[in-house]
Design a protein around this motif. Structure first.
Motif, PDB file in Angstrom:
ATOM      1  N   LYS A   1       0.832  -1.188   0.000  1.00 19.59           N
ATOM      2  CA  LYS A   1       0.000   0.000   0.000  1.00 19.59           C
ATOM      3  C   LYS A   1       0.874   1.247   0.000  1.00 19.59           C
ATOM      4  N   VAL A   2       0.884   1.923  -1.102  1.00 13.51           N
ATOM      5  CA  VAL A   2       1.708   3.116  -1.202  1.00 13.51           C
ATOM      6  C   VAL A   2       0.913   4.217  -1.886  1.00 13.51           C
ATOM      7  N   LEU A   3       1.381   5.439  -1.701  1.00 13.91           N
ATOM      8  CA  LEU A   3       0.820   6.580  -2.401  1.00 13.91           C
ATOM      9  C   LEU A   3       1.864   7.004  -3.424  1.00 13.91           C
ATOM     10  N   SER A   4       1.471   7.120  -4.678  1.00 13.98           N
ATOM     11  CA  SER A   4       2.459   7.570  -5.647  1.00 13.98           C
ATOM     12  C   SER A   4       1.997   8.870  -6.276  1.00 13.98           C
ATOM     13  N   VAL A   5       2.946   9.752  -6.466  1.00 14.59           N
ATOM     14  CA  VAL A   5       2.651  11.101  -6.934  1.00 14.59           C
ATOM     15  C   VAL A   5       3.479  11.357  -8.186  1.00 14.59           C
ATOM     16  N   ALA A   6       2.812  11.759  -9.257  1.00 12.90           N
ATOM     17  CA  ALA A   6       3.533  12.014 -10.491  1.00 12.90           C
ATOM     18  C   ALA A   6       3.219  13.428 -10.945  1.00 12.90           C
ATOM     19  N   GLY A   7       4.172  14.027 -11.595  1.00 14.44           N
ATOM     20  CA  GLY A   7       3.948  15.387 -12.060  1.00 14.44           C
ATOM     21  C   GLY A   7       4.954  15.774 -13.104  1.00 14.44           C
ATOM     22  N   SER A   8       5.342  17.052 -13.090  1.00 17.42           N
ATOM     23  CA  SER A   8       6.176  17.580 -14.157  1.00 17.42           C
ATOM     24  C   SER A   8       7.640  17.228 -13.927  1.00 17.42           C
ATOM     25  N   SER A   9       7.902  15.945 -13.799  1.00 16.29           N
ATOM     26  CA  SER A   9       9.267  15.483 -13.605  1.00 16.29           C
ATOM     27  C   SER A   9       9.321  14.038 -14.072  1.00 16.29           C
ATOM     28  N   SER A  10      10.518  13.566 -14.348  1.00 12.30           N
ATOM     29  CA  SER A  10      10.628  12.169 -14.765  1.00 12.30           C
ATOM     30  C   SER A  10      10.578  11.237 -13.572  1.00 12.30           C
ATOM     31  N   LYS A  11      10.469  11.822 -12.379  1.00 10.29           N
ATOM     32  CA  LYS A  11      10.455  10.981 -11.189  1.00 10.29           C
ATOM     33  C   LYS A  11       9.035  10.837 -10.669  1.00 10.29           C
ATOM     34  N   ILE A  12       8.696   9.613 -10.294  1.00 16.40           N
ATOM     35  CA  ILE A  12       7.405   9.367  -9.672  1.00 16.40           C
ATOM     36  C   ILE A  12       7.693   9.088  -8.203  1.00 16.40           C
ATOM     37  N   ASP A  13       7.187   9.947  -7.333  1.00 20.53           N
ATOM     38  CA  ASP A  13       7.502   9.789  -5.916  1.00 20.53           C
ATOM     39  C   ASP A  13       6.591   8.748  -5.293  1.00 20.53           C
ATOM     40  N   ILE A  14       7.208   7.871  -4.521  1.00 17.25           N
ATOM     41  CA  ILE A  14       6.439   6.834  -3.840  1.00 17.25           C
ATOM     42  C   ILE A  14       6.494   7.129  -2.344  1.00 17.25           C
ATOM     43  N   CYS A  15       5.331   7.231  -1.706  1.00 19.77           N
ATOM     44  CA  CYS A  15       5.286   7.458  -0.264  1.00 19.77           C
ATOM     45  C   CYS A  15       4.735   6.191   0.372  1.00 19.77           C
ATOM     46  N   THR A  16       5.499   5.605   1.236  1.00 20.20           N
ATOM     47  CA  THR A  16       5.031   4.356   1.842  1.00 20.20           C
ATOM     48  C   THR A  16       4.136   4.612   3.039  1.00 20.20           C
ATOM     49  N   ASN A  17       4.322   5.724   3.702  1.00 20.86           N
ATOM     50  CA  ASN A  17       3.507   5.940   4.906  1.00 20.86           C
ATOM     51  C   ASN A  17       2.625   7.169   4.786  1.00 20.86           C
ATOM     52  N   PHE A  18       2.412   7.665   3.575  1.00 21.22           N
ATOM     53  CA  PHE A  18       1.527   8.786   3.318  1.00 21.22           C
ATOM     54  C   PHE A  18       2.024  10.057   4.000  1.00 21.22           C
ATOM     55  N   GLY A  19       3.247  10.046   4.444  1.00 22.48           N
ATOM     56  CA  GLY A  19       3.741  11.225   5.147  1.00 22.48           C
ATOM     57  C   GLY A  19       4.826  11.910   4.350  1.00 22.48           C
ATOM     58  N   TYR A  20       5.865  11.209   4.018  1.00 21.31           N
ATOM     59  CA  TYR A  20       6.953  11.828   3.291  1.00 21.31           C
ATOM     60  C   TYR A  20       7.386  10.897   2.167  1.00 21.31           C
ATOM     61  N   LYS A  21       8.188  11.418   1.275  1.00 27.13           N
ATOM     62  CA  LYS A  21       8.607  10.656   0.101  1.00 27.13           C
ATOM     63  C   LYS A  21       9.616   9.588   0.507  1.00 27.13           C
ATOM     64  N   ALA A  22       9.340   8.344   0.130  1.00 28.21           N
ATOM     65  CA  ALA A  22      10.278   7.279   0.466  1.00 28.21           C
ATOM     66  C   ALA A  22      11.368   7.186  -0.605  1.00 28.21           C
ATOM     67  N   PHE A  23      10.954   7.125  -1.855  1.00 29.63           N
ATOM     68  CA  PHE A  23      11.938   7.088  -2.935  1.00 29.63           C
ATOM     69  C   PHE A  23      11.219   7.459  -4.226  1.00 29.63           C
ATOM     70  N   SER A  24      11.954   7.526  -5.323  1.00 29.30           N
ATOM     71  CA  SER A  24      11.344   7.899  -6.590  1.00 29.30           C
ATOM     72  C   SER A  24      11.600   6.829  -7.643  1.00 29.30           C
ATOM     73  N   LEU A  25      10.589   6.604  -8.441  1.00 25.80           N
ATOM     74  CA  LEU A  25      10.778   5.768  -9.623  1.00 25.80           C
ATOM     75  C   LEU A  25      11.194   6.695 -10.760  1.00 25.80           C
ATOM     76  N   VAL A  26      12.047   6.207 -11.651  1.00 30.42           N
ATOM     77  CA  VAL A  26      12.550   7.054 -12.726  1.00 30.42           C
ATOM     78  C   VAL A  26      11.951   6.600 -14.046  1.00 30.42           C
ATOM     79  N   PHE A  27      11.413   7.571 -14.795  1.00 33.12           N
ATOM     80  CA  PHE A  27      10.822   7.235 -16.096  1.00 33.12           C
ATOM     81  C   PHE A  27      11.937   7.184 -17.120  1.00 33.12           C
ATOM     82  N   ASP A  28      12.739   6.146 -17.052  1.00 38.51           N
ATOM     83  CA  ASP A  28      13.909   6.040 -17.911  1.00 38.51           C
ATOM     84  C   ASP A  28      13.662   4.899 -18.875  1.00 38.51           C
ATOM     85  N   VAL A  29      13.185   5.245 -20.086  1.00 36.95           N
ATOM     86  CA  VAL A  29      12.765   4.176 -21.002  1.00 36.95           C
ATOM     87  C   VAL A  29      13.872   3.822 -21.988  1.00 36.95           C
TER      88      VAL A  29
END
Lengths: 263, 601
Positions: free
Chosen positions: A235-263
């Motif tokens: 169960k995670v919250l993921s936030v995407a926006g005007s960046s190649s990084k998709i932030d994943i929040c594991t505890n809905f509080g702060y950013k745990a790490f980012s996924l990179v849109f590197d295709v």
């Protein structure tokens, strides 16, 4: 210019517009402004031995580089596909046969966001023309109800424009939240009046969704917030926006790490 | 006759009466002598006599004889006698009754006594039974003792304890014998324990004395080492330093220790060019080592080593979402970088010396000279290698040279404040642009690094120290755009990168305004439209011109949407189909040269 250099350039200018968790909750699919679609493994990214590699897509492909503004949702029965399109209309297709069953027209500008309620029998659309319209999907024709956040004095922000970018309904379908150029506001559906206005000076809203009791909302440059409620352990919250990084929040509080849109 | 008989009886009775009259004891004897039945018949006959006599008296009275009176008197006497008789009988019966009662009481007492005795006996039986049960339930202490099995007992115990002939039949004796054997064995073991303890004490004492001896030896050794120092220095054999380093090495984490020892050994044995050093805070490492290894009881921890500069990286990630404080504490310990590091330097003396002397050994130059180092061994120059690489190398060199010359002319024009768009590319841009290039100047890598809006480009490693840097300022009214431009060595194959900051009321960069990000994208990514198939040389100019055009679009659309009071500073000059599109409010940056209209990409 070599391919790798170009993709590095693209990475720098990537905006992620949409994301979605798989029904099993193990994968995250995201789409960017270059029409690329990437699949991430949430399980691998959350595993203890996660490193840079696991935060990259496990699979990616080119979708259409479409310029149509498309808002798609499925009814609960899963037999109909609704699309709010750039031609100001909502088109409804039968998924099994592929036939266009009906078209809902009435908006004066293109449609930003679409959601269904009442088990897919009704749909709510938010449009560039500043109105939120509630339609009866089965009857077709004109909109049943029209909300006008852009002209209501409690919500309007004429300095930013009229457009309504996001709309969503709560589970009990008594409340509707919409935002965009007007203030993000909660509307009572029976009385069709705005009840609460969520103030965020200067920022326009692009995304709203109900999660349990809170209303996560995001300002201009965030385009998508998704919560993986399908799998309890991921169960995670993921936030995407005007960046190649998709932030994943594991505890809905702060950013745990980012996924990179590197295709 | 009868009368006589009766008379005799009467006499007898009288005698009885007399006897009884004399004493009570006599009557008791009488009772014992006579039976009840006799007395009953006597009673009946007396009654009959009385009745008969009364009847006779009656008859006589009726006859009314004169002499009868005597007879009647006689008869009366007889009746009286009979009544006395009855009285006596009554008394006798009373005595008898009393006697019987006495006897009954006596017997009853007897019975009671027996009853009591019986009950006593029964109680005693019950008690005894209870006692028996108790005895049976009694557990002896020997049952708790683990005895050796019977067979082993017979095998091991000496016959004077086991006594097979007695014990085999008698279970009780067998148990006793086994207990005896157990006791015997325990005694033996206790003796052995004592013996062992004595030995141990002895050894401890030995150890202590040895330790003391060794401790005494240490200062001596130190002094010897101290005295050898000049010799070491003189002979250039730094044994001391090596020893010290080895002492430090023992505080290294295990994988690093292995690496250190292996490289040391390799250096000493084979390669003097290898330099192995330990760096870091020794005291900290000591404290880390004394704290003991930190372990997290979770699966999969991978330790990685890098080859050159080695540092310990423990990558552990919790699968669990909630971790208690203690675990988090432990984890933070795990993630701490080890204070020591091993530095391995591979130095190639010859190469380093010659680069300064003769310049870099370019691969293309070597190939043109027919040299090809495929296996690492220098082979003889081959003319085929040179033949293959020469044409392409020369043409590429020529092209690069041309591009550079072209770039130089462009740069010269830019520095004069004009954007030298060549006639070939005029159609890509509208005729009238309101924004204009204000200044163009060389910049430096450190300056580039300092700008806040270039951070994303630096993070993405699209700019390096070897690139050329420029700074351009474009103005329109009160708005001005500052662009930091990176031109790589591979220009124009690699397009220049623009990082933009628009200052118009507030500072707008890609970080806080998505439209600026899109503007940058328009210039940095969509540049293929700006070059013709044959030549890319005009790329920088065209990119800059597009930047000017996009700034116009940006400012005009922004001032359209932001409906301000008063006169509008930036007038709408361009033709748009729509000012914004989609949820990200994209601006119509794309210029269609056929229609002269700006559209969305």
């Amino acid at each position: 210019m070599t391919g790798t250099d170009r993709s590095k350039r693209q990475l720098l200018h990537t905006t992620v517009f949409a994301q979605c968790f798989s029904p099993c909750g193990k994968y995250l699919v995201a789409a960017n402004n270059y029409g690329q679609i990437a699949v991430y493994s949430i399980v691998a990214a959350l595993s203890p031995n996660a490193d840079e590699e696991t935060r990259k897509p496990i699979y990616s492909f080119d979708g259409s580089k479409g310029s149509m503004d498309l808002a798609v949702t499925e009814t609960d029965t899963g037999t109909e596909l609704l699309a709010g399109c750039g031609d100001n209309n909502v088109h409804i297709w039968d998924i099994e046969s592929g036939n266009l069953t009906s078209t809902l027209s009435g908006h004066k500008d293109y449609i930003h966001c679409l959601c269904t309620k009442n088990a897919g029998r009704e749909c709510v659309t938010a449009s560039e023309d500043g109105t939120v319209r509630i339609w009866d999907c089965r009857q077709g024709g004109e909109a049943v109800q029209i909300l006008d956040p852009s002209s209501h004095e409690a919500t309007a922000r004429p300095s930013l424009g009229k457009w309504v970018a996001c709309v969503t309904c709560d589970v009990n379908e008594d409340w509707l939240v919409c935002g965009g150029a007007p203030h993000l506001s909660a509307w009572h559906l029976r009385s069709l009046s705005p009840m609460t206005t969520y103030n965020s000076p200067g920022a326009t809203h692009n995304f709203a969704m109900y999660h349990e009791d809170l209303v996560p909302c995001s300002a201009t440059s965030v385009f998508s917030v998704a919560i993986n409620s399908k799998s309890e352990c991921n169960k995670v919250l993921s936030v995407a926006g005007s960046s190649s990084k998709i932030d994943i929040c594991t505890n809905f509080g702060y950013k745990a790490f980012s996924l990179v849109f590197d295709v | 006759m009868e009368i006589s008989k009766e008379a005799s009886e009467k006499k007898r009775k009288r005698t009885i009466k007399i006897e009884s009259g004399t004493s009570g004891g006599a009557e008791e004897e009488e009772v014992e002598q006579r039976k009840v039945g006799q007395e009953v018949t006597l009673f009946h006959s007396a009654c009959d006599d009385i009745t008969r006599t009364i009847k006779e008296i009656k008859a006589l009275k009726e006859s009314s004889d004169k002499d009868m009176k005597v007879e009647i008197e006689g008869k009366k006497l007889e009746v009286m006698l009979q009544v006395v008789m009855l009285k006596k009988l009554n008394r006798l019966s009373h005595i008898r009754c009393k006697k019987v009662k006495d006897k009954t009481t006596e017997v009853k007492n007897m019975i009671d006594k027996s009853q009591l005795q019986l009950q006593n006996l029964l109680y005693e039986i019950l008690h005894l039974e209870k006692e028996i049960v108790k005895c049976l339930a009694f557990r002896s202490k020997d049952e708790e003792i683990d005895l050796v099995p019977e067979e082993q007992f017979y095998k091991e115990a000496p016959p004077e304890i086991s006594k097979p002939e007695e014990t085999e039949a008698n279970q009780h004796k067998l148990t006793l014998a086994r207990l005896d054997w157990e006791l015997e064995q325990r005694k033996q073991l206790a003796a052995r324990l004592q013996e062992a303890e004595q030995k141990r004490e002895q050894m401890d004492a030995n150890n202590r004395t040895t330790h003391e001896q060794l401790d005494n030896l240490q200062p001596k050794l130190n002094s010897i080492l101290q005295s050898t120092k000049p010799v070491q220095d003189y002979l250039n054999m730094p044994f001391d330093a090596v020893r010290e380093e080895h002492m430090i090495a023992q505080y290294l984490p295990h994988p690093l220790f292995v690496l250190y020892m292996q490289t040391c050994a390799y250096r000493d044995a084979a390669d003097k060019g290898l330099d192995v050093k330990l760096e870091g805070d020794v005291d900290k490492a000591k404290s880390v080592a004394s704290a003991g290894p930190v372990t997290i009881d979770e699966e999969s921890d991978s330790e990685q080593e890098e080859q050159e500069e080695v540092e310990k990286k423990n990558k552990k990630r919790s699968r669990r979402k909630t971790a208690d404080v203690q675990k988090a504490d432990k984890k933070s310990k795990v993630f701490v970088r080890h204070p020591l590091s091993v530095v391995v330097q591979v130095t190639c003396e010859e190469f380093r010396d010659y680069v300064g002397q003769f310049g870099h050994p370019y691969l293309w130059a070597q190939k043109m000279g027919g040299l090809q180092f495929l296996s690492g061994e220098p082979g003889a120059p081959q003319s085929t290698v040179a033949r293959h690489s020469l044409p392409s190398t020369v043409s590429r060199l020529r092209r690069r040279l041309q591009s550079r010359l072209e770039l130089l002319t462009q740069l010269a024009a830019l520095e004069r404040g004009t954007v030298p768009v060549s006639s070939k590319y005029q159609s890509l841009f509208p005729v009238k642009l309101s924004s204009s290039l204000k200044s163009w100047a060389r910049s430096t890598y450190p300056d580039f690094l300092e700008c806040p809006y270039t951070q994303r480009a630096i993070e993405a490693r699209t700019a390096g120290e070897g690139d050329l840097y420029f700074r351009a300022v474009i103005e329109r009214g009160s708005a001005n755009l500052t662009a930091q431009i990176v031109v790589g060595p591979d220009y124009p194959i690699e397009a220049p990168l623009f990082c933009v900051n628009i200052s118009w009321g507030s500072n707008r960069t890609a970080l806080n305004d998505i439209h600026v990000q899109e503007l940058e994208e328009e210039v940095n990514v969509q540049y293929e439209e700006l070059v013709h198939a044959g030549s890319r040389d005009q790329l920088l100019t065209n990119q800059l011109q597009r930047l000017v055009m996009c700034l116009d679009v940006y400012l005009e659309t922004e001032s359209l949407t932001a409906s301000q009071e008063g006169p509008v500073e930036i007038a709408k000059e361009k033709v748009f189909t729509r000012t914004a599109r989609g949820r990200q409010r994209t601006k119509p940056y794309k210029y269609s040269s056929d229609t002269g209209i700006f559209t969305h990409r």
